[in-house]
Design an enzyme around this catalytic site. Structure first.
Site, short mmCIF file in Angstrom:
data_model
loop_
_atom_site.label_atom_id
_atom_site.label_comp_id
_atom_site.label_asym_id
_atom_site.label_seq_id
_atom_site.Cartn_x
_atom_site.Cartn_y
_atom_site.Cartn_z
N ASP A 30 -7.49 4.29 0.39
CA ASP A 30 -6.82 4.57 1.46
C ASP A 30 -7.70 5.40 2.57
OD1 ASP A 30 -4.93 5.29 3.25
OD2 ASP A 30 -3.57 6.41 1.71
N CYS A 78 0.92 -1.24 -0.03
CA CYS A 78 -0.05 0.05 -0.11
C CYS A 78 0.81 1.29 0.01
CB CYS A 78 -1.14 0.15 1.13
SG CYS A 78 -0.07 0.17 2.65
N ARG A 98 -3.45 -0.62 5.22
CA ARG A 98 -4.28 -1.58 4.53
C ARG A 98 -3.11 -2.82 3.99
NH1 ARG A 98 -5.20 2.04 -0.59
NH2 ARG A 98 -3.23 3.03 0.46
#
Length: 145
Positions: free
Chosen positions: A118, A9, A15
């Site tokens: 995000d 990520c 994440r």
């Protein structure tokens, strides 16, 4: 087929570590001996996982306490047999960093044809939505690798 999986990520605090730890947990529970690591394209190097990410995985019985963010490098992409990224721009970054990664880099949401947005600094709802999506996509990948 795959023995080493890298999740990617941006900051490597939300994440990709959630994906790393949940994927490792799923594969271990299935009796699969597959190594899983994570990294970020703009990592907050050495930072622990985000508090919301820690809380999410703790609720699932998976501790991410040992996690510390790291910046992706070509050594990571060469190590991995499969690279799972959260968004298309992560895929572009990985392939630019290491053109040999092209055929083994996929969106985590490849099967559902969606990116994982995000959640960083976007509130608890954004975090929960992102992590639920990560958890669902991890289950799909765990059943296919």
């Amino acid at each position: 087929m795959f023995q080493k999986i890298l999740t990617v990520c941006t900051g490597n605090i939300c994440r990709s570590p959630v994906a790393e730890y949940l994927l490792r947990h799923e594969l271990t529970a299935a009796g699969r001996a597959i190594e899983v690591q994570s990294a970020g394209i703009g990592a907050l190097v050495n930072h622990p996982a985000d508090d919301a990410a820690l809380a999410f995985t703790d609720q699932l019985g998976v501790s991410m306490a040992p996690h510390h963010a790291r910046q992706i490098a070509q050594s990571h992409t060469r190590w991995a047999d499969l690279i799972l990224v959260m968004q298309k721009h992560h895929l572009d970054y990985v392939v630019a960093l290491d053109p040999t990664a092209r055929g083994k880099t996929f969106l985590l949401g490849h099967w559902s044809k969606q990116e994982v947005p995000d959640p960083y600094q976007r509130g608890s709802g954004a975090h929960l939505a992102a992590y639920n999506l990560v958890a669902a996509e991890v289950k799909t990948w765990a059943s296919r690798v």
